[in-house]
Design an enzyme around this catalytic site. Structure first.
Site, PDB file in Angstrom:
ATOM      1  N   SER A 111       0.834  -1.201   0.000  1.00 29.92           N
ATOM      2  CA  SER A 111       0.000   0.000   0.000  1.00 29.92           C
ATOM      3  C   SER A 111       0.873   1.257   0.000  1.00 29.92           C
ATOM      4  O   SER A 111       1.594   1.511  -0.954  1.00 29.92           O
ATOM      5  CB  SER A 111      -0.958  -0.026   1.190  1.00 29.92           C
ATOM      6  OG  SER A 111      -1.881   1.012   1.139  1.00 29.92           O
ATOM      7  N   ASP A 252      -3.009   6.007  -3.231  1.00 28.99           N
ATOM      8  CA  ASP A 252      -1.843   5.396  -2.615  1.00 28.99           C
ATOM      9  C   ASP A 252      -1.296   4.335  -3.564  1.00 28.99           C
ATOM     10  O   ASP A 252      -1.740   4.233  -4.712  1.00 28.99           O
ATOM     11  CB  ASP A 252      -2.201   4.808  -1.248  1.00 28.99           C
ATOM     12  CG  ASP A 252      -3.255   3.709  -1.331  1.00 28.99           C
ATOM     13  OD1 ASP A 252      -3.876   3.563  -2.402  1.00 28.99           O
ATOM     14  OD2 ASP A 252      -3.468   3.003  -0.326  1.00 28.99           O
ATOM     15  N   ASP A 254      -1.512   1.036  -3.970  1.00 30.29           N
ATOM     16  CA  ASP A 254      -2.326  -0.021  -4.578  1.00 30.29           C
ATOM     17  C   ASP A 254      -3.719   0.458  -4.967  1.00 30.29           C
ATOM     18  O   ASP A 254      -4.577  -0.337  -5.328  1.00 30.29           O
ATOM     19  CB  ASP A 254      -2.412  -1.236  -3.652  1.00 30.29           C
ATOM     20  CG  ASP A 254      -3.222  -0.979  -2.388  1.00 30.29           C
ATOM     21  OD1 ASP A 254      -3.150   0.148  -1.856  1.00 30.29           O
ATOM     22  OD2 ASP A 254      -3.911  -1.908  -1.926  1.00 30.29           O
ATOM     23  N   ASP A 256      -6.336   1.783  -3.356  1.00 28.30           N
ATOM     24  CA  ASP A 256      -7.577   1.568  -2.612  1.00 28.30           C
ATOM     25  C   ASP A 256      -7.933   2.782  -1.754  1.00 28.30           C
ATOM     26  O   ASP A 256      -8.972   2.806  -1.105  1.00 28.30           O
ATOM     27  CB  ASP A 256      -7.524   0.286  -1.766  1.00 28.30           C
ATOM     28  CG  ASP A 256      -6.554   0.358  -0.601  1.00 28.30           C
ATOM     29  OD1 ASP A 256      -5.733   1.293  -0.553  1.00 28.30           O
ATOM     30  OD2 ASP A 256      -6.616  -0.537   0.266  1.00 28.30           O
TER      31      ASP A 256
END
Length: 485
Positions: A111, A252, A254, A256
């Site tokens: 992340s 961010d 990834d 999400d």
């Protein structure tokens, strides 16, 4: 007889976003072993058979992610399951495909944390694993006792899905919002090393906006939507000053969690982004942790505001509770900006299927869509919610038991609580759902919360002005520091 040396402490730990730790500790037998444990859990409860033994594997753009994904595929193969190599794609795109077709998934991502760390996010076919699943994975990990990677693992080659998962994810939003939904907007896309950097540009352009790629990186940049780097804030203001933009958007690592700035390059708070999204979708119930702004109730924009502990598993459980209570359109979000869609939403005859996992694309498109729908700037749209000024920080290297003891004393000793809050005129109300959130008689908020995945005591405050919020935060950190020292 010599005793066996104690094993060195590992950085690998489960938190609300899966297993995370240092790359040097994850990239090898641990990644293989934890994936095997996940596979055994799926086999034990029948989930693997229900998905015809197929498991999806995706990854972000970190340098270490391809090799860790290979280990995941090899472990699934050894367990008798079939891994599908989905390549680099946004976490919500992987989860969306898994939930649509009833297939478990693993996302290799750290992340927003630095590149020397990485992680594994585990998904059942229904969505994110919960705490019971986490316990089951840990139990299987201990039972299997894997401490090396078989040589054959390096040669396992997983096949790719028959469906283009990224194209399906983009279609989810272009179909719902419709052609021309963002026509007339000029949007900067801060690409850095987000795995969604090209997906965002393509989606915005498909909806009629002019998308300007900005700040594309050649190495990983840890963009944290809750704790922005000063250089990211400077870049946003610089880009806004150089070009006429309606907003700047990003995510961010990834994808999400969203990052959205107004036309001036000023980033919106994550909980404000969630509120804008929920209102745009016509939500009659919102679910959000206690750390989100107290103006959510005071705004009167939502019929039900259900507060939870911090962490997406709690928000997901809260959304299920809201639906069971009769809510028709349920949106969950966290203070970090991650938005979860708990129910199907129908608008203008178009249906957007529920996606109960954090997603950055939905809030980005909803925020931009509101600029068009309301004919107002994003700054004005956000100001209408009248959020209180807020600030937060943490005391690091504080043992969890000391943080918990401090909070427990506040809860149990009225005199101690009264003395601590006396400078704010006393206590008007408390919420002990996660730590202790205290509302003073002057309307200000001070919230002490032991971290759930680190030796830290987190402090959150709200006040009328940002200057006062900053002063209040300094006071809160000081008084807490004296108690846990």
């Amino acid at each position: 007889m010599q005793s066996k040396p104690a094993a060195a402490p590992s950085s690998l730990k489960f938190g609300t976003s899966g297993l995370r730790g240092l790359v040097v500790e994850l990239n090898g037998s641990p990644a293989f072993a934890y994936t095997r444990a996940f596979a055994e859990m799926l086999k034990e409860d029948g989930s693997a058979a229900a998905s015809r033994n197929v498991v999806l594997v995706g990854r972000d753009l970190r340098e270490s992610s391809p090799s860790i994904a290979q280990l995941c595929c090899a472990a699934l193969h050894e367990a008798g399951l079939e891994p599908l190599d989905c390549g680099a794609l946004p976490t919500p795109a992987l989860a969306y495909h898994g939930m649509r077709f009833g297939i478990p998934a693993i996302m290799v991502t750290g992340s927003h944390i630095p590149e020397d760390r990485n992680g594994l996010k585990f998904y059942r076919a229904q969505g994110e694993i919960d705490k019971n699943d986490e316990a089951s994975i840990l139990a299987w990990h201990g039972r299997l006792g894997i401490d090396s990677v078989p040589e054959a693992a390096r040669t396992v080659r997983a096949r790719t899905p028959d469906i283009d998962l990224v194209a399906a994810y983009k279609a989810r939003y272009s179909d719902f919002f419709g052609d021309g939904a963002l026509k007339g907007l000029t949007v900067g896309v801060y690409q850095h090393s987000s795995v969604a950097r090209d997906v965002i540009v393509a989606t915005l352009e498909a909806l009629g906006a002019r998308a300007l790629p900005l700040g594309r990186a050649t190495s990983f940049i840890p963009v944290d939507t809750e704790a922005l780097r000063e250089e990211d804030e400077v870049l946003a203001r610089q880009w806004a000053g150089e070009q006429s933009l309606d907003a700047i958007v990003s995510t961010d690592g990834d994808a999400d969690r969203p990052l959205i700035s107004d036309a001036r390059g000023m980033f919106l708070r994550g909980d404000l982004v969630g509120a804008i999204t929920a209102k745009a979708l016509g939500a009659d119930a919102i679910v959000t942790p206690v750390t989100s702004n107290s103006a959510l109730e005071e705004s009167g924009a939502f019929g039900t505001v259900l507060r939870t502990r911090v962490g997406s598993p709690y928000v997901i459980a809260g959304m299920a509770e809201a639906i069971a209570s009769g809510a028709q359109a349920v949106v969950g979000f966290e203070a970090n900006g991650g938005v979860l869609l708990g129910s199907d939403v129908v608008r203008d005859g178009r249906r957007l299927a529920a996606l109960p996992t954090r997603d950055a694309m939905l809030p980005i498109l909803c925020a931009l869509g509101e600029i068009v729908a309301q004919g107002r700037s994003l700054a004005d749209i956000g100001a209408a919610f009248a959020f209180k000024a807020a600030a937060s920080n943490r005391l690091q290297n504080v043992a969890t038991d000391r943080s918990a003891a401090f909070v427990a004393r506040l809860q149990q000793e009225e005199t101690f609580l009264a003395e601590l809050m006396a400078p704010l005129g006393g206590v008007a109300g408390i919420n002990s759902r996660d730590g202790l959130r205290m509302t003073a008689k002057n309307g200000e908020v001070v919230h002490f919360r032991p971290s759930g995945n680190a030796p830290e005591l987190r402090v959150y405050v709200e006040a009328v002005t940002q200057e006062r919020a900053d002063d209040l935060l300094a006071w809160g950190l000081s008084v807490a520091g004296k108690q846990v020292a």
